[in-house]
Design an enzyme around this catalytic site. Structure first.
Site, short mmCIF file in Angstrom:
data_model
loop_
_atom_site.label_atom_id
_atom_site.label_comp_id
_atom_site.label_asym_id
_atom_site.label_seq_id
_atom_site.Cartn_x
_atom_site.Cartn_y
_atom_site.Cartn_z
N LYS A 29 0.84 -1.22 0.00
CA LYS A 29 0.00 0.00 0.00
C LYS A 29 0.87 1.26 0.00
CE LYS A 29 -1.89 -1.13 3.95
NZ LYS A 29 -1.13 -2.36 4.28
N ARG A 47 -8.96 1.66 9.67
CA ARG A 47 -8.59 0.27 9.90
C ARG A 47 -9.70 -0.48 10.61
NH1 ARG A 47 -2.87 0.98 9.60
NH2 ARG A 47 -1.75 -0.97 9.78
N ARG A 88 11.84 -5.88 4.01
CA ARG A 88 11.65 -4.42 3.85
C ARG A 88 12.74 -3.62 4.56
NH1 ARG A 88 6.05 -1.81 5.18
NH2 ARG A 88 6.24 -3.00 7.10
N ARG A 98 12.07 -1.93 10.18
CA ARG A 98 11.07 -1.47 11.15
C ARG A 98 10.98 -2.44 12.33
NH1 ARG A 98 5.73 0.23 7.83
NH2 ARG A 98 4.76 -0.92 9.52
N ARG A 114 0.28 -8.55 13.74
CA ARG A 114 -0.31 -7.54 12.84
C ARG A 114 -1.27 -8.20 11.86
NH1 ARG A 114 4.83 -5.13 10.43
NH2 ARG A 114 3.47 -3.93 9.06
#
Ligand code: AP5
Length: 219
Positions: A13, A88, A128, A161, A172
């Site tokens: 996203k 969310r 990532r 992260r 998550r």
């Protein structure tokens, strides 16, 4: 154009929102990025949310709604925006509609639902890398930086992260799965949801989105 990007963690996203932001010239509003900035600057809000974010849970609605209301009150959102990571929950979606009504800025045009398979999500999150300075995303394998751990765009340091650690990722995904159905239903009732195959490359997904905007008379 007012867009919402929905989808699981790691679906791409943020990456797509940054490309759309350049193409459409409307702001990319990422609640995750905004909260990480608060944490980095050690503000009161940042201190309050750090532990929650590190665990993979959601920040309470009252805190995040305030952040988004302030952001949508700024002038650069008048021509539209790309919401990434908000809403969310169904309650956040209702609040968003109230904010838009209050700002007299019309409703959301489309909700782009990034549908990615679990294998792809895990692979993307575990690889990532994010620039500490400008926030651009890289990926160890898919989008490697030219120099090891250095941002191609601003020479900033890249980092992983905290919430991309394996246990947090699992939580998550669990939180996401608990909340997504009512949220999709909420927007489906308004016929605003369009599903995108997020397993595709970022360029392929972008081409699909451009065709979609044309079809929907939004370009
Ligand atoms: P947030 O930052 O919003 O995290 P998220 O929704 O889990 O989404 P991600 O940023 O992990 O994934 P993404 O889909 O943007 O993927 P990306 O483009 O980076 O939220 C973090 C936390 O903040 C939450 O857990 C919560 O605590 C809090 N929070 C935020 N908003 C909140 C709210 N509204 N309410 C309550 N709490 C809130 O891509 C991932 C990787 O894949 C990158 O390395 C990228 O280079 C690569 N990649 C991307 N696309 C592709 C592609 N098409 N092909 C190959 N590689 C790709």
């Amino acid at each position: 154009m007012k867009l919402i990007l929905l989808g699981p963690p790691g679906a791409g996203k943020g990456t797509q929102a940054k490309i759309l932001n350049e193409g459409l010239k409307i702001p990319h509003i990422s609640t995750g990025d905004m909260l990480r900035e608060e944490v980095k600057n050690q503000t009161e809000l940042g201190k309050e949310v750090k532990k929650i974010m590190d665990s993979g849970a959601l920040v309470p609605d009252n805190l995040i709604n305030k952040v988004i209301e302030d952001r949508l009150g700024r002038d650069d959102t008048k021509k539209g925006f790309i919401l990434d990571g908000f809403p969310r929950t169904e309650a956040q979606a209702i609040t968003l509609d109230e904010i838009l009504k209050k700002n007299s800025s019309g409703g959301i045009d489309l909700v782009l639902y990034f549908d990615a398979t679990l294998k792809i999500i895990i692979e993307r999150l575990s690889g990532r890398l994010v620039c500490r300075n400008c926030g651009v995303n890289f990926h160890k394998k898919n989008v490697p930086p030219k120099k090891d751990m250095i941002c191609d765009f601003c020479n900033g340091q890249l980092y992983q992260r905290d919430d991309d650690k394996e246990d947090t990722v699992k939580n998550r995904i669990k939180v996401y799965e608990e909340k997504i159905s009512p949220l999709i239903d909420y927007y489906q009732k308004q016929n605003k949801v369009r599903k995108i195959n997020a397993d595709l490359s970022a360029n392929e997904a972008y081409d699909i989105l451009m065709k979609l905007f044309k079809k929907e008379n939004l370009s």
